[in-house]
Structures are given as C-alpha cells and as structure tokens.
Scaffold this active site. Structure first.
Site, PDB file in Angstrom:
ATOM      1  N   LYS A  54       0.834  -1.210   0.000  1.00  0.00           N
ATOM      2  CA  LYS A  54       0.000   0.000   0.000  1.00  0.00           C
ATOM      3  C   LYS A  54       0.867   1.256   0.000  1.00  0.00           C
ATOM      4  O   LYS A  54       0.609   2.205  -0.750  1.00  0.00           O
ATOM      5  CB  LYS A  54      -0.922   0.011   1.226  1.00  0.00           C
ATOM      6  CG  LYS A  54      -2.081  -0.955   1.137  1.00  0.00           C
ATOM      7  CD  LYS A  54      -2.838  -1.036   2.457  1.00  0.00           C
ATOM      8  CE  LYS A  54      -3.988  -2.030   2.349  1.00  0.00           C
ATOM      9  NZ  LYS A  54      -4.636  -2.317   3.624  1.00  0.00           N
ATOM     10  N   GLN A  98      -5.354  -1.497   9.545  1.00  0.00           N
ATOM     11  CA  GLN A  98      -5.229  -2.840   8.952  1.00  0.00           C
ATOM     12  C   GLN A  98      -5.916  -3.881   9.839  1.00  0.00           C
ATOM     13  O   GLN A  98      -5.631  -3.992  11.033  1.00  0.00           O
ATOM     14  CB  GLN A  98      -3.745  -3.180   8.777  1.00  0.00           C
ATOM     15  CG  GLN A  98      -3.481  -4.486   8.078  1.00  0.00           C
ATOM     16  CD  GLN A  98      -3.950  -4.498   6.630  1.00  0.00           C
ATOM     17  OE1 GLN A  98      -3.850  -3.504   5.929  1.00  0.00           O
ATOM     18  NE2 GLN A  98      -4.470  -5.626   6.195  1.00  0.00           N
ATOM     19  N   ASP A 121     -11.709   2.678   3.904  1.00  0.00           N
ATOM     20  CA  ASP A 121     -12.104   1.272   3.891  1.00  0.00           C
ATOM     21  C   ASP A 121     -13.613   1.119   3.720  1.00  0.00           C
ATOM     22  O   ASP A 121     -14.115   0.024   3.491  1.00  0.00           O
ATOM     23  CB  ASP A 121     -11.668   0.584   5.197  1.00  0.00           C
ATOM     24  CG  ASP A 121     -10.687  -0.554   4.960  1.00  0.00           C
ATOM     25  OD1 ASP A 121     -10.473  -0.913   3.789  1.00  0.00           O
ATOM     26  OD2 ASP A 121     -10.149  -1.086   5.940  1.00  0.00           O
TER      27      ASP A 121
END
Length: 294
Positions: A54, A98, A121
C-alpha cells in the site's frame, strides 16, 4: 469454449495510472496532495506485506504515505488516540486501520472512531448506511474493484441477474448495494441458503466471497456467466508446498463461464488500486473540490 480471463493486474495498473494523472492535476490546480495513513497493529506477516505494498503504490501515485506501526499489546485507548490524531491531521485524507486487529482490541470501536470523511475502507456505519440508501459514499475497496472488473466485460450491468455468495460487512453486503446501484437484479446467498447450485445456475454474474476453497463448481454455472472470484485460500500440494486457490473451481469453470477472474491475479490486484481511488475522492471531497475523474 474457454472463458475470457479477466486480468486484474492490467486493469489495476490502468486504474493506478488514471489516479496518478488526477493526483498530478489536483496538485497542479489546487496545491492539494492526497494523503493516506495506514495503522498496523502487531506484526502479522501477511498484513506487513500488504501494508508495504500500500505504501509503495500510494507514493507511486504521487500521494503522501503515512505509516503508523503499533505493538500487538497496544491498549485500546492508545490505538484510539492515534486514530483521533489522524482525524485532526489536515495532511491525512484517508485512514486505514489494517484488519484483523490482535485479540483484546475492539474492532468495531476503532472503525467507529475514524472520521467518516476519511474512512477509505468504507466500513464506518455512516458510509455503510449511505451506500445502503443509494447515496454518495466511500465504498469498501474489494467490492468496488469487483464492479470495475465486471464492467471491463459488460459496459452496463442493468437488468442482469447477479448472485453474491457471502454476506460479510467487508465484501458481500456492500457489493450487493453497489450492484443495486448499477440496476442489476441481486440475490444474496450464504451458508444457510437452500439449493445454492440452483441459485447460481440462474445468474449472469457470479461473485464468490465465502473463503471456502473451490466451493463453487463448474457445473453450477450458467454457460457464459461472468465469474468474479473474491475468495483466496492457501491449500497444500502433493509436493508439500502450497498454492493459492479461490472460491471457484477454476479449471472446471474455464469451460463453462464466459469470463472469469484468476486467483491470484484478479480481484486482489484491484483492492489497493481502489484504496488509492477512495483516498483521492476523499481528499477532493474534504477540500470541497468536484469528484475526480476516476
């Protein structure tokens, strides 16, 4: 007939290139540098690789990348303090914690603490609710990528019969909403569905997101169906090594489907690319700029 292989690597690379062009434009025209902050708790090897990827792709797109590594035994209060600090930071437009978090940490409380405007997200209840209501929202990256892959085969999904196998908050449920927004007719199936093969047989579009290796068999599929395989499982090989497979029996499906995503090399490639899309969109929305052309 052999199915067309939907190449996630190529489509993701094209999407990242378009994001980079738009990032360069908003920098040039508005002096705005989109910033993505990733919070990694503990040292799960798979998560570490993913976070590294990422960071690399964020910088390659011309964005600012911020990484926050916290020990596995971090307290809930300290983790929430990091999120609160990122919420206040004007250089950060996207926040991604995460998952999964180590045991003992309340995932729901952490997701709820993220500023919905920076929730790249797409998991905050505000974004989930807006998506369900058909309003503009930051959508989870994997479902977003799945729709983009489908539209590489079908310019319009209007009126098509779609089945989503799996009802998780991360993939299944938001994918249903995105398909409804495309005017598809959607069935959502799960572990308690009756006659799953019969339900799949009627679908023009099949999305498998259950995490069960090769559960969907080739003879379940309607001939010519487009298959988006979202699952990924590592299974042992005869030589003692392992290989990655999806939720669909790939070799069987090749002779029946019209188009299919491979595992690996399909949906997974799109997830990080769509994270960049969401960060750019969030940055423009926060700055009061028009939605970028990605």
């Amino acid at each position: 007939m052999t199915a067309k292989i939907i190449d996630g690597k190529v489509i993701a690379a094209e999407l990242r290139a378009r994001v980079a062009d738009e990032v360069a434009r908003v920098k040039r025209e508005h002096n705005l540098v989109p910033g993505l902050a990733v919070v990694l708790v503990g040292n799960d090897p798979a998560s570490e690789v993913y976070v590294r990827s990422k960071g690399t792709q964020t910088q390659a797109a011309g964005m600012a990348s911020f990484e926050h590594k916290l020990p596995a035994d971090v307290s809930q209060a300290d983790l929430l303090a990091v999120v609160a600090k990122l919420n206040r930071d004007p250089a950060v437009h996207g926040i991604l914690v995460q998952l999964p978090l180590p045991k003992g940490l309340n995932t729901e409380a952490v997701i709820n603490a993220i500023d919905p405007a920076k929730d790249v997200d797409g998991l905050h209840p505000n974004n989930a609710g807006r998506l369900a209501g058909g309003f503009e929202a930051l959508s989870p990256c994997t479902p977003l990528g799945s729709i983009i892959l489908t539209k590489s085969v079908h310019a319009s999904l209007e009126g098509m019969n779609a089945i989503v196998i799996g009802r998780s908050n991360l993939v299944g449920r938001p994918l249903v909403q995105l398909l409804l927004n495309e005017n598809a007719t959607v069935t959502i199936a799960h572990s308690r569905s009756r006659d799953l093969p019969g339900l799949v047989k009627r679908a023009d579009l099949v999305y498998a997101a259950v995490g069960k290796a090769e559960m969907v068999r080739g003879d379940w599929l309607k001939p010519g169906a487009t298959v988006i395989d979202i699952g990924i499982t590592r299974i042992p090989k005869e030589d003692g090594k392992t290989r990655l497979v999806g939720d669909v029996a790939y070799q069987e499906a090749l002779g029946v489907a019209g188009a299919i995503t491979p595992v690996p090399g399909g949906v997974g490639q799109m997830t990080v690319a769509c994270l960049l899309v969401n960060t750019l969109r969030a940055a423009c929305a926060i700055a009061g700029l028009p939605k970028p052309a990605v």
